[in-house]
Design a protein around this motif. Structure first.
Motif, PDB file in Angstrom:
ATOM      1  N   LEU A  93       0.713  -1.019   0.070  1.00 51.84           N
ATOM      2  CA  LEU A  93      -0.092   0.192  -0.112  1.00 51.84           C
ATOM      3  C   LEU A  93       0.615   1.318   0.004  1.00 51.84           C
ATOM      4  N   ALA A  94       1.986   1.336   0.816  1.00 46.88           N
ATOM      5  CA  ALA A  94       2.910   2.410   0.883  1.00 46.88           C
ATOM      6  C   ALA A  94       3.529   2.628  -0.619  1.00 46.88           C
ATOM      7  N   ARG A  95       4.164   1.508  -1.307  1.00 47.68           N
ATOM      8  CA  ARG A  95       4.281   1.612  -2.450  1.00 47.68           C
ATOM      9  C   ARG A  95       3.422   2.270  -3.723  1.00 47.68           C
ATOM     10  N   ALA A  96       2.204   1.592  -3.407  1.00 43.90           N
ATOM     11  CA  ALA A  96       1.512   1.946  -4.234  1.00 43.90           C
ATOM     12  C   ALA A  96       0.666   3.494  -4.240  1.00 43.90           C
ATOM     13  N   TYR A  97       0.763   4.009  -3.110  1.00 44.53           N
ATOM     14  CA  TYR A  97       0.328   5.323  -2.772  1.00 44.53           C
ATOM     15  C   TYR A  97       1.546   6.307  -3.144  1.00 44.53           C
ATOM     16  N   ALA A  98       2.643   5.933  -2.992  1.00 47.75           N
ATOM     17  CA  ALA A  98       3.685   6.572  -3.210  1.00 47.75           C
ATOM     18  C   ALA A  98       3.769   6.738  -4.993  1.00 47.75           C
ATOM     19  N   LEU A  99       3.540   5.772  -5.813  1.00 49.01           N
ATOM     20  CA  LEU A  99       3.349   5.787  -6.910  1.00 49.01           C
ATOM     21  C   LEU A  99       2.395   6.576  -7.405  1.00 49.01           C
ATOM     22  N   GLY A 128       6.894  -0.500   9.738  1.00 45.80           N
ATOM     23  CA  GLY A 128       8.035  -0.388  10.830  1.00 45.80           C
ATOM     24  C   GLY A 128       9.408  -0.475   9.899  1.00 45.80           C
ATOM     25  N   HIS A 129       9.405  -0.587   8.768  1.00 44.52           N
ATOM     26  CA  HIS A 129      10.555  -0.993   7.997  1.00 44.52           C
ATOM     27  C   HIS A 129      11.023   0.437   7.576  1.00 44.52           C
ATOM     28  N   ARG A 130      12.436   0.669   7.791  1.00 44.08           N
ATOM     29  CA  ARG A 130      12.934   2.039   7.641  1.00 44.08           C
ATOM     30  C   ARG A 130      13.116   2.314   6.360  1.00 44.08           C
ATOM     31  N   ILE A 131      13.275   1.712   5.459  1.00 41.62           N
ATOM     32  CA  ILE A 131      13.564   1.838   3.913  1.00 41.62           C
ATOM     33  C   ILE A 131      12.414   2.410   3.638  1.00 41.62           C
ATOM     34  N   THR A 132      11.179   1.587   3.813  1.00 37.31           N
ATOM     35  CA  THR A 132       9.786   1.815   3.277  1.00 37.31           C
ATOM     36  C   THR A 132       9.354   3.280   3.924  1.00 37.31           C
ATOM     37  N   ILE A 133       9.496   3.535   5.012  1.00 32.56           N
ATOM     38  CA  ILE A 133       9.340   4.929   5.585  1.00 32.56           C
ATOM     39  C   ILE A 133      10.100   5.891   5.219  1.00 32.56           C
ATOM     40  N   ALA A 134      11.238   5.583   4.780  1.00 30.76           N
ATOM     41  CA  ALA A 134      12.070   6.586   4.102  1.00 30.76           C
ATOM     42  C   ALA A 134      11.634   6.869   2.486  1.00 30.76           C
ATOM     43  N   HIS A 155      12.885  19.387   6.695  1.00 29.66           N
ATOM     44  CA  HIS A 155      13.217  18.718   8.084  1.00 29.66           C
ATOM     45  C   HIS A 155      12.486  17.356   7.924  1.00 29.66           C
ATOM     46  N   LEU A 156      11.701  16.926   7.204  1.00 30.19           N
ATOM     47  CA  LEU A 156      11.384  15.666   6.773  1.00 30.19           C
ATOM     48  C   LEU A 156      12.446  14.959   6.160  1.00 30.19           C
ATOM     49  N   LEU A 157      12.993  15.520   5.115  1.00 25.57           N
ATOM     50  CA  LEU A 157      14.230  14.861   4.307  1.00 25.57           C
ATOM     51  C   LEU A 157      15.534  14.731   5.181  1.00 25.57           C
ATOM     52  N   SER A 158      15.803  15.637   6.090  1.00 24.09           N
ATOM     53  CA  SER A 158      16.963  15.629   6.701  1.00 24.09           C
ATOM     54  C   SER A 158      16.594  14.400   7.936  1.00 24.09           C
ATOM     55  N   THR A 159      15.650  14.504   8.617  1.00 25.01           N
ATOM     56  CA  THR A 159      15.200  13.629   9.478  1.00 25.01           C
ATOM     57  C   THR A 159      15.122  12.096   9.142  1.00 25.01           C
ATOM     58  N   ALA A 160      14.742  12.158   8.068  1.00 28.38           N
ATOM     59  CA  ALA A 160      14.550  10.558   7.159  1.00 28.38           C
ATOM     60  C   ALA A 160      15.879  10.163   7.040  1.00 28.38           C
ATOM     61  N   ALA A 161      16.713  10.952   6.465  1.00 32.11           N
ATOM     62  CA  ALA A 161      18.045  10.737   5.954  1.00 32.11           C
ATOM     63  C   ALA A 161      19.053  10.366   7.574  1.00 32.11           C
ATOM     64  N   ASP A 162      18.747  10.890   8.450  1.00 33.94           N
ATOM     65  CA  ASP A 162      19.500  10.858   9.473  1.00 33.94           C
ATOM     66  C   ASP A 162      19.291   9.263  10.154  1.00 33.94           C
ATOM     67  N   GLN A 163      17.730   9.048  10.269  1.00 37.12           N
ATOM     68  CA  GLN A 163      17.302   7.798  10.802  1.00 37.12           C
ATOM     69  C   GLN A 163      17.729   6.755  10.009  1.00 37.12           C
ATOM     70  N   LEU A 164      18.156   6.804   8.734  1.00 33.89           N
ATOM     71  CA  LEU A 164      18.809   5.617   8.013  1.00 33.89           C
ATOM     72  C   LEU A 164      19.966   5.235   8.561  1.00 33.89           C
ATOM     73  N   GLY A 165      20.753   5.826   9.042  1.00 34.34           N
ATOM     74  CA  GLY A 165      22.059   5.444   9.659  1.00 34.34           C
ATOM     75  C   GLY A 165      23.053   5.090   8.452  1.00 34.34           C
ATOM     76  N   ILE A 176      22.127   3.197   1.357  1.00 34.32           N
ATOM     77  CA  ILE A 176      22.820   4.150   0.907  1.00 34.32           C
ATOM     78  C   ILE A 176      22.046   4.880  -0.233  1.00 34.32           C
ATOM     79  N   GLY A 177      21.371   4.050  -1.319  1.00 34.31           N
ATOM     80  CA  GLY A 177      20.712   4.733  -2.329  1.00 34.31           C
ATOM     81  C   GLY A 177      19.596   5.463  -1.740  1.00 34.31           C
ATOM     82  N   ALA A 178      18.988   5.176  -0.677  1.00 33.78           N
ATOM     83  CA  ALA A 178      17.724   5.852  -0.009  1.00 33.78           C
ATOM     84  C   ALA A 178      18.311   7.159   0.666  1.00 33.78           C
ATOM     85  N   TYR A 179      19.574   7.081   1.231  1.00 36.93           N
ATOM     86  CA  TYR A 179      19.890   8.151   1.763  1.00 36.93           C
ATOM     87  C   TYR A 179      20.514   9.212   0.587  1.00 36.93           C
ATOM     88  N   GLY A 180      21.131   8.811  -0.181  1.00 38.86           N
ATOM     89  CA  GLY A 180      21.435   9.760  -1.355  1.00 38.86           C
ATOM     90  C   GLY A 180      20.176  10.278  -2.006  1.00 38.86           C
TER      91      GLY A 180
END
Length: 332
Positions: A93-99, A128-134, A155-165, A176-180
Protein backbone atom coordinates in the motif's frame (compact mmCIF):
# COMPACT_ATOMS: atom_id res chain seq x y z
CA UNK A 1 30.35 11.30 -27.28
CA UNK A 2 28.34 9.25 -24.79
CA UNK A 3 27.14 12.42 -23.08
CA UNK A 4 25.67 13.72 -26.31
CA UNK A 5 23.78 10.58 -27.27
CA UNK A 6 20.38 11.56 -25.90
CA UNK A 7 20.58 15.11 -27.15
CA UNK A 8 21.44 14.19 -30.72
CA UNK A 9 19.99 10.72 -31.12
CA UNK A 10 17.83 9.80 -34.06
CA UNK A 11 15.33 7.54 -32.33
CA UNK A 12 12.08 7.74 -34.26
CA UNK A 13 9.45 9.79 -32.47
CA UNK A 14 6.13 8.19 -31.73
CA UNK A 15 2.84 9.94 -31.28
CA UNK A 16 2.73 11.96 -28.07
CA UNK A 17 -0.22 11.04 -25.90
CA UNK A 18 -1.83 12.85 -23.03
CA UNK A 19 -0.17 12.25 -19.69
CA UNK A 20 -3.37 11.94 -17.77
CA UNK A 21 -6.51 13.58 -16.54
CA UNK A 22 -8.15 14.29 -13.21
CA UNK A 23 -10.52 11.41 -13.91
CA UNK A 24 -7.65 8.97 -13.61
CA UNK A 25 -6.76 10.33 -10.18
CA UNK A 26 -10.23 10.27 -8.60
CA UNK A 27 -10.38 6.46 -8.19
CA UNK A 28 -7.04 6.56 -6.35
CA UNK A 29 -8.47 9.00 -3.82
CA UNK A 30 -11.57 6.84 -3.34
CA UNK A 31 -9.78 3.47 -3.23
CA UNK A 32 -9.95 3.02 0.55
CA UNK A 33 -13.75 3.16 0.51
CA UNK A 34 -14.31 1.24 -2.71
CA UNK A 35 -15.91 -2.19 -2.55
CA UNK A 36 -13.43 -4.67 -4.02
CA UNK A 37 -12.62 -8.35 -3.83
CA UNK A 38 -9.41 -9.32 -2.02
CA UNK A 39 -6.53 -10.48 -4.18
CA UNK A 40 -3.84 -13.00 -3.46
CA UNK A 41 -0.55 -11.45 -2.36
CA UNK A 42 1.09 -12.78 -5.49
CA UNK A 43 -1.46 -11.17 -7.79
CA UNK A 44 -1.15 -7.84 -5.95
CA UNK A 45 2.65 -7.96 -6.11
CA UNK A 46 2.60 -8.66 -9.85
CA UNK A 47 0.16 -5.80 -10.48
CA UNK A 48 2.26 -3.41 -8.38
CA UNK A 49 5.41 -4.37 -10.27
CA UNK A 50 3.61 -3.81 -13.57
CA UNK A 51 2.37 -0.37 -12.50
CA UNK A 52 5.84 0.59 -11.25
CA UNK A 53 7.43 -0.56 -14.50
CA UNK A 54 4.92 1.48 -16.50
CA UNK A 55 5.89 4.55 -14.48
CA UNK A 56 9.64 4.08 -14.91
CA UNK A 57 9.03 3.47 -18.63
CA UNK A 58 7.31 6.87 -18.77
CA UNK A 59 3.94 5.26 -19.59
CA UNK A 60 1.97 7.23 -17.05
CA UNK A 61 -1.52 6.61 -18.46
CA UNK A 62 -0.91 2.85 -18.33
CA UNK A 63 0.38 3.12 -14.77
CA UNK A 64 -2.76 5.02 -13.73
CA UNK A 65 -5.06 2.41 -15.26
CA UNK A 66 -3.30 -0.35 -13.35
CA UNK A 67 -3.02 1.52 -10.08
CA UNK A 68 -6.64 2.46 -9.36
CA UNK A 69 -8.05 -1.12 -9.13
CA UNK A 70 -4.86 -2.25 -7.41
CA UNK A 71 -5.27 0.25 -4.58
CA UNK A 72 -8.87 -0.81 -3.99
CA UNK A 73 -7.87 -4.49 -3.97
CA UNK A 74 -4.94 -3.84 -1.64
CA UNK A 75 -7.20 -2.16 0.90
CA UNK A 76 -9.66 -5.05 0.75
CA UNK A 77 -6.90 -7.62 1.09
CA UNK A 78 -5.12 -5.75 3.89
CA UNK A 79 -8.30 -5.61 5.96
CA UNK A 80 -8.54 -9.40 6.13
CA UNK A 81 -4.82 -10.18 6.45
CA UNK A 82 -2.97 -11.02 9.65
CA UNK A 83 0.61 -11.44 10.78
CA UNK A 84 3.43 -11.05 8.26
CA UNK A 85 0.97 -10.98 5.36
CA UNK A 86 -0.63 -7.85 6.80
CA UNK A 87 2.78 -6.17 7.06
CA UNK A 88 3.62 -7.16 3.48
CA UNK A 89 0.34 -5.70 2.25
CA UNK A 90 0.92 -2.49 4.20
CA UNK A 91 4.27 -2.18 2.44
CA UNK A 92 2.54 -2.67 -0.93
CA UNK A 93 0.00 0.00 0.00
CA UNK A 94 2.82 2.39 0.84
CA UNK A 95 4.50 1.73 -2.51
CA UNK A 96 1.22 2.03 -4.42
CA UNK A 97 0.29 5.33 -2.78
CA UNK A 98 3.80 6.69 -3.39
CA UNK A 99 3.40 5.74 -7.04
CA UNK A 100 -0.01 7.40 -7.17
CA UNK A 101 1.40 10.57 -5.62
CA UNK A 102 4.21 10.65 -8.16
CA UNK A 103 1.70 10.24 -10.99
CA UNK A 104 -0.43 13.07 -9.62
CA UNK A 105 2.68 15.26 -9.59
CA UNK A 106 3.32 14.37 -13.22
CA UNK A 107 -0.29 15.37 -13.97
CA UNK A 108 0.21 18.69 -12.17
CA UNK A 109 -2.36 18.00 -9.42
CA UNK A 110 -0.41 18.86 -6.28
CA UNK A 111 -3.37 18.61 -3.91
CA UNK A 112 -4.07 14.99 -4.88
CA UNK A 113 -0.34 14.23 -4.78
CA UNK A 114 -0.13 15.49 -1.20
CA UNK A 115 -3.15 13.46 -0.08
CA UNK A 116 -1.88 10.24 -1.65
CA UNK A 117 1.62 10.77 -0.25
CA UNK A 118 0.23 11.24 3.26
CA UNK A 119 -1.76 8.00 2.99
CA UNK A 120 1.37 6.24 1.77
CA UNK A 121 3.38 7.38 4.77
CA UNK A 122 0.62 6.17 7.11
CA UNK A 123 0.81 2.72 5.52
CA UNK A 124 4.62 2.77 5.59
CA UNK A 125 4.75 3.52 9.30
CA UNK A 126 2.56 0.48 9.95
CA UNK A 127 5.32 -1.72 8.53
CA UNK A 128 8.08 -0.46 10.80
CA UNK A 129 10.54 -0.87 7.89
CA UNK A 130 12.98 2.06 7.73
CA UNK A 131 13.49 1.89 3.94
CA UNK A 132 9.75 1.82 3.31
CA UNK A 133 9.24 4.75 5.68
CA UNK A 134 12.11 6.68 4.08
CA UNK A 135 10.68 6.14 0.57
CA UNK A 136 7.23 7.36 1.60
CA UNK A 137 8.67 10.29 3.53
CA UNK A 138 10.63 11.23 0.44
CA UNK A 139 7.48 11.38 -1.69
CA UNK A 140 5.58 13.39 0.94
CA UNK A 141 8.43 15.90 1.19
CA UNK A 142 8.32 16.43 -2.58
CA UNK A 143 4.62 17.30 -2.40
CA UNK A 144 5.26 19.67 0.50
CA UNK A 145 8.02 21.42 -1.43
CA UNK A 146 5.77 21.84 -4.43
CA UNK A 147 3.18 23.40 -2.13
CA UNK A 148 5.75 25.94 -0.93
CA UNK A 149 6.51 24.34 2.44
CA UNK A 150 10.27 24.24 1.95
CA UNK A 151 11.24 24.34 5.62
CA UNK A 152 8.92 21.49 6.55
CA UNK A 153 10.03 19.45 3.55
CA UNK A 154 13.70 19.90 4.45
CA UNK A 155 12.98 18.85 8.03
CA UNK A 156 11.29 15.65 6.82
CA UNK A 157 14.10 14.86 4.39
CA UNK A 158 16.99 15.51 6.76
CA UNK A 159 15.31 13.63 9.61
CA UNK A 160 14.60 10.62 7.40
CA UNK A 161 18.19 10.66 6.12
CA UNK A 162 19.59 10.76 9.66
CA UNK A 163 17.34 7.91 10.79
CA UNK A 164 18.63 5.63 8.04
CA UNK A 165 22.07 5.52 9.65
CA UNK A 166 23.83 5.38 6.29
CA UNK A 167 27.00 6.82 7.82
CA UNK A 168 27.16 4.25 10.59
CA UNK A 169 28.45 0.68 10.47
CA UNK A 170 28.17 -1.12 7.13
CA UNK A 171 24.83 -0.11 5.60
CA UNK A 172 23.54 -2.00 2.59
CA UNK A 173 23.33 -0.49 -0.88
CA UNK A 174 19.59 0.04 -0.52
CA UNK A 175 20.18 2.17 2.59
CA UNK A 176 22.87 4.22 0.86
CA UNK A 177 20.61 4.66 -2.17
CA UNK A 178 17.74 5.86 -0.03
CA UNK A 179 20.07 8.21 1.82
CA UNK A 180 21.47 9.66 -1.40
CA UNK A 181 18.03 10.14 -2.95
CA UNK A 182 16.81 12.00 0.14
CA UNK A 183 19.84 14.29 0.00
CA UNK A 184 19.30 15.01 -3.70
CA UNK A 185 15.73 16.10 -3.08
CA UNK A 186 16.89 18.13 -0.06
CA UNK A 187 19.38 19.94 -2.32
CA UNK A 188 16.68 20.83 -4.84
CA UNK A 189 14.33 21.90 -2.05
CA UNK A 190 17.00 24.16 -0.53
CA UNK A 191 17.66 25.64 -3.96
CA UNK A 192 13.96 26.34 -4.44
CA UNK A 193 14.10 28.21 -1.13
CA UNK A 194 17.09 30.22 -2.35
CA UNK A 195 19.59 28.64 0.06
CA UNK A 196 22.69 28.03 -2.07
CA UNK A 197 24.94 26.96 0.82
CA UNK A 198 22.52 24.24 1.90
CA UNK A 199 22.00 23.08 -1.68
CA UNK A 200 25.77 22.81 -2.14
CA UNK A 201 26.13 20.82 1.07
CA UNK A 202 23.35 18.36 0.29
CA UNK A 203 24.61 17.77 -3.26
CA UNK A 204 28.17 17.23 -2.01
CA UNK A 205 26.97 14.70 0.56
CA UNK A 206 24.85 12.96 -2.08
CA UNK A 207 27.87 12.76 -4.37
CA UNK A 208 29.87 11.21 -1.53
CA UNK A 209 27.12 8.62 -1.07
CA UNK A 210 27.20 7.84 -4.80
CA UNK A 211 30.91 7.02 -4.62
CA UNK A 212 30.07 4.27 -2.11
CA UNK A 213 27.89 2.49 -4.66
CA UNK A 214 29.32 0.36 -7.44
CA UNK A 215 26.55 0.87 -9.97
CA UNK A 216 22.97 1.83 -9.12
CA UNK A 217 20.98 1.39 -5.92
CA UNK A 218 17.22 1.71 -5.67
CA UNK A 219 14.88 2.90 -2.98
CA UNK A 220 11.20 3.13 -3.76
CA UNK A 221 10.84 3.96 -7.46
CA UNK A 222 13.96 6.09 -7.71
CA UNK A 223 17.35 4.78 -8.84
CA UNK A 224 20.39 6.43 -7.28
CA UNK A 225 23.90 6.78 -8.64
CA UNK A 226 26.34 9.53 -9.60
CA UNK A 227 24.22 10.45 -12.63
CA UNK A 228 21.25 11.01 -10.31
CA UNK A 229 23.27 13.61 -8.40
CA UNK A 230 24.16 15.47 -11.59
CA UNK A 231 20.54 15.47 -12.77
CA UNK A 232 19.49 17.05 -9.49
CA UNK A 233 22.37 19.49 -9.84
CA UNK A 234 20.83 20.72 -13.09
CA UNK A 235 17.53 21.49 -11.39
CA UNK A 236 19.05 22.93 -8.23
CA UNK A 237 21.37 25.41 -9.92
CA UNK A 238 18.77 26.38 -12.50
CA UNK A 239 16.46 27.23 -9.60
CA UNK A 240 19.26 29.33 -8.08
CA UNK A 241 19.77 31.17 -11.37
CA UNK A 242 23.25 29.73 -11.86
CA UNK A 243 22.64 28.20 -15.25
CA UNK A 244 26.31 27.88 -16.11
CA UNK A 245 26.80 25.55 -13.16
CA UNK A 246 23.57 23.75 -14.04
CA UNK A 247 24.81 23.10 -17.56
CA UNK A 248 28.14 21.85 -16.20
CA UNK A 249 26.15 19.20 -14.33
CA UNK A 250 24.21 18.44 -17.52
CA UNK A 251 27.44 17.91 -19.46
CA UNK A 252 28.64 15.47 -16.78
CA UNK A 253 25.64 13.17 -17.21
CA UNK A 254 26.38 9.94 -19.05
CA UNK A 255 22.95 8.94 -20.42
CA UNK A 256 23.76 5.24 -20.22
CA UNK A 257 23.95 5.63 -16.44
CA UNK A 258 20.32 6.79 -16.28
CA UNK A 259 18.63 3.43 -15.80
CA UNK A 260 15.01 4.29 -16.59
CA UNK A 261 13.10 6.06 -19.34
CA UNK A 262 11.51 8.35 -16.77
CA UNK A 263 14.94 9.48 -15.52
CA UNK A 264 16.20 10.07 -19.06
CA UNK A 265 13.13 12.16 -19.84
CA UNK A 266 13.59 14.11 -16.61
CA UNK A 267 17.24 14.78 -17.47
CA UNK A 268 16.41 16.13 -20.91
CA UNK A 269 13.57 18.35 -19.66
CA UNK A 270 15.76 19.74 -16.88
CA UNK A 271 18.52 20.41 -19.40
CA UNK A 272 15.99 22.22 -21.58
CA UNK A 273 14.99 24.44 -18.66
CA UNK A 274 18.62 25.25 -17.96
CA UNK A 275 19.33 26.13 -21.61
CA UNK A 276 16.19 28.29 -21.71
CA UNK A 277 17.22 30.22 -18.61
CA UNK A 278 20.76 30.48 -20.03
CA UNK A 279 19.45 32.33 -23.06
CA UNK A 280 19.80 29.49 -25.56
CA UNK A 281 16.25 28.63 -26.67
CA UNK A 282 17.67 26.70 -29.64
CA UNK A 283 19.49 24.26 -27.36
CA UNK A 284 16.41 24.06 -25.13
CA UNK A 285 14.29 23.13 -28.13
CA UNK A 286 16.67 20.36 -29.18
CA UNK A 287 16.63 18.91 -25.66
CA UNK A 288 12.83 18.88 -25.63
CA UNK A 289 12.66 17.20 -29.01
CA UNK A 290 15.07 14.54 -27.75
CA UNK A 291 12.90 14.09 -24.66
CA UNK A 292 9.88 13.49 -26.86
CA UNK A 293 11.72 10.79 -28.78
CA UNK A 294 12.72 8.96 -25.62
CA UNK A 295 9.80 9.65 -23.24
CA UNK A 296 6.73 11.00 -25.08
CA UNK A 297 4.47 11.16 -22.03
CA UNK A 298 7.08 13.06 -20.03
CA UNK A 299 7.02 15.84 -22.60
CA UNK A 300 3.23 16.17 -22.32
CA UNK A 301 3.20 17.16 -18.66
CA UNK A 302 1.50 20.51 -17.95
CA UNK A 303 4.71 22.20 -16.80
CA UNK A 304 6.58 21.02 -19.90
CA UNK A 305 3.80 22.19 -22.21
CA UNK A 306 4.15 25.59 -20.55
CA UNK A 307 7.89 25.59 -21.31
CA UNK A 308 7.22 24.65 -24.93
CA UNK A 309 4.73 27.51 -25.24
CA UNK A 310 7.27 29.95 -23.80
CA UNK A 311 9.90 28.85 -26.30
CA UNK A 312 7.52 29.00 -29.27
CA UNK A 313 6.64 32.61 -28.44
CA UNK A 314 10.19 33.66 -27.51
CA UNK A 315 11.55 36.67 -29.46
CA UNK A 316 14.08 34.45 -31.23
CA UNK A 317 13.86 32.15 -34.26
CA UNK A 318 11.85 29.03 -33.41
CA UNK A 319 12.79 25.70 -34.99
CA UNK A 320 9.94 24.36 -37.11
CA UNK A 321 10.31 21.05 -35.25
CA UNK A 322 9.43 22.82 -31.97
CA UNK A 323 6.29 24.35 -33.49
CA UNK A 324 5.31 20.87 -34.65
CA UNK A 325 5.93 19.53 -31.13
CA UNK A 326 3.74 22.28 -29.68
CA UNK A 327 0.96 21.24 -32.03
CA UNK A 328 1.29 17.56 -31.10
CA UNK A 329 1.01 18.17 -27.37
CA UNK A 330 -1.55 20.97 -27.56
CA UNK A 331 0.75 23.71 -26.23
CA UNK A 332 -0.72 27.18 -26.74
Amino acid sequence: MKRRTLLTGTVAAGLTVAVGTAGQLDPMLLAAGTSAEPWTTGRAAAALDAASSSYTDSRYAAASELLSPLLAALHATHQTATGTARTTLAEMLARAYALGSSLATKYGDDAVALTLADRGLTAARATGHRITIAASTHVLAITMRRDGHHKGALHLLSTAADQLGADRGQPGLEVIGAYGSLLCTAAYTAAQAGDRAAADTYLREAADAATRINGTARHGMLPFNSATVDVYGIGAYTALGETGTALTHAAAVVPAQLPTTERRGRFLVDAARAWHRHGRPDRAAHALLAAERHAPEEINRPSVRELVTTLVYAPTPTPSELRALASRIGAR
